[in-house]
Enzyme design. Structure first.
Site, PDB file in Angstrom:
ATOM      1  CG  ASP A   1     -13.138  22.518  -4.561  1.00 31.76           C
ATOM      2  OD1 ASP A   1     -13.670  23.607  -4.851  1.00 31.76           O
ATOM      3  OD2 ASP A   1     -12.096  22.098  -5.117  1.00 31.76           O
TER       4      ASP A   1
ATOM      5  CG  HIS B   1     -21.012  29.549  -3.986  1.00 36.19           C
ATOM      6  ND1 HIS B   1     -19.994  28.631  -3.861  1.00 36.19           N
ATOM      7  CD2 HIS B   1     -20.516  30.557  -4.751  1.00 36.19           C
ATOM      8  CE1 HIS B   1     -18.926  29.076  -4.528  1.00 36.19           C
ATOM      9  NE2 HIS B   1     -19.221  30.231  -5.077  1.00 36.19           N
TER      10      HIS B   1
ATOM     11  CG  LEU C   1     -21.351  18.118  15.195  1.00 39.35           C
ATOM     12  CD1 LEU C   1     -20.477  16.902  14.923  1.00 39.35           C
ATOM     13  CD2 LEU C   1     -22.183  18.430  13.956  1.00 39.35           C
TER      14      LEU C   1
ATOM     15  NE  ARG D   1      -6.227  22.816  -6.009  1.00 34.83           N
ATOM     16  CZ  ARG D   1      -6.489  22.652  -7.324  1.00 34.83           C
ATOM     17  NH1 ARG D   1      -5.664  21.953  -8.077  1.00 34.83           N
ATOM     18  NH2 ARG D   1      -7.558  23.197  -7.857  1.00 34.83           N
TER      19      ARG D   1
END
Ligand code: IPE
Ligand code: IPE
Ligand code: MG
Length: 240
Positions: free
Chosen positions: A20, A37, A131, A194
Site C-alpha cells: 500500500d 504504481h 520461491l 487494517r
C-alpha cells in the site's frame, strides 16, 4: 507442536504483503497516481530477491483487490497495463532465479490480455521450486469464503459430501489457497492499521508487521526489518 516448529525456524515460511501507499508516494513526488504504481514495480523485484535470499518459501503479494475495481477507469487500466508488463518483463528474469508464479483471486475478472500473460507466466515457471510468488489479483477474502461455502453446499446437495463431516480443513480445501500454508507474517506498508479484505481465514495466527514506509520505498532493508521483528515474536497459538 506448531510453536516448536516455528521457533526452530525463525524465518517465516510464508510472507504475505499488503502493498500500500503508491498513491501517497506519487503525491509526495508530484506525480500522477500511476507514477506511484510504476515506482512500486521495482519494490516487487527487490522483495522477491530479498525473500529468496532469506530463505522464505512462499511470498504472497496483494496487488489488486475486488474493491479496487471501483477506482477511476484510467487508474484501473493503467494498473492492468502495468501488470501485463511486469508479467512479461520481470517474470522472465524471476523465472531464472527459481521463482514459480501463482495467482489467487477472481482471475476471470481480469482483462483477457492480462489473463493470457498470467497463464503463460504460470506455465513457464511451474517447475521452479525456490520461491512460490503468489499474486492476489481481483482478490477478496469474503468472496473467496463465500464461494467456498457455495461449493460445499452444492456438494452436500448432490450427495457427494456429508455435511456432518465438514471441518476446518474441508473449508480450507475449497479456498484459493488450498495447497498453500497459511502466512506466518503479514506485512502492510504505509501505516494503515487494517486488513482490507485480505486472507481473513488464512491470517488467523499470522504475526502482523505494519510499517510507515510507502510501498515504492520498501526494499531489502525494510524487508529484513520485518523479518527481524518476526523473529522476536513469541508465537503462542493460544497455548502458554
Ligand atoms: C496500493 O497503493 C496499490 C493498490 C491498491 C493497487 P494505493 O494506490 O492504494 O496507494 P494509496 O493508498 O492511495 O497511497
Ligand atoms: C489494499 O489497499 C489492496 C491492495 C494493496 C491491493 P487499498 O489501498 O485498496 O486499501 P484501503 O482502501 O486503504 O483499505
Ligand atoms: Mg491504498
Amino acid at each position: 507442536m506448531a510453536k516448536a516448529e516455528t521457533v526452530a525456524g525463525k524465518v517465516p515460511r510464508h510472507v504475505a504483503i499488503i502493498m500500500d501507499g503508491n498513491g501517497r508516494w506519487a503525491h509526495q513526488h508530484n506525480l500522477p497516481r500511476l507514477g506511484g504504481h510504476e515506482a512500486g514495480r521495482k519494490s516487487v523485484k527487490k522483495v522477491v530477491q530479498a525473500a529468496i535470499a532469506h530463505g522464505v518459501r512462499y511470498l504472497t503479494l496483494y496487488a489488486f483487490s475486488v474493491e479496487n475495481w471501483q477506482r477511476p477507469r484510467d487508474e484501473v487500466q493503467g494498473l492492468m497495463g502495468l501488470l501485463r508488463l511486469v508479467l512479461r518483463e520481470e517474470l522472465a528474469e524471476m523465472g531464472k532465479e527459481g521463482v514459480r508464479l501463482r495467482a489467487i483471486g477472481r482471475l476471470q475478472d481480469l482483462p483477457e490480455a492480462v489473463r493470457e500473460e498470467l497463464a503463460s507466466a504460470i506455465e513457464k515457471t511451474k517447475a521452479n521450486t525456490k520461491l512460490d510468488l503468489i499474486l492476489a489479483l481481483s482478490y477478496g477474502s469474503r468472496v473467496e469464503i463465500t464461494e467456498a461455502a457455495k461449493a460445499l453446499a452444492r456438494e452436500a446437495k448432490s450427495g457427494r459430501l456429508d455435511a456432518e463431516t465438514i471441518g476446518e480443513e474441508t473449508l480450507a480445501q475449497h479456498l484459493y489457497t488450498r495447497d498453500l500454508p497459511d502466512p506466518d507474517l503479514l506485512i502492510r506498508t504505509s501505516g494503515e492499521m487494517r486488513i482490507s479484505n485480505f486472507m481473513l481465514w488464512q491470517i488467523s495466527y499470522a504475526e502482523i508487521h505494519v510499517t510507515p514506509v510507502l510501498w515504492p520505498d520498501f526494499g531489502k532493508e525494510a524487508f529484513a526489518a520485518a523479518l527481524a521483528d518476526y523473529a522476536r515474536r513469541d508465537r503462542r497459538f493460544g497455548a502458554i
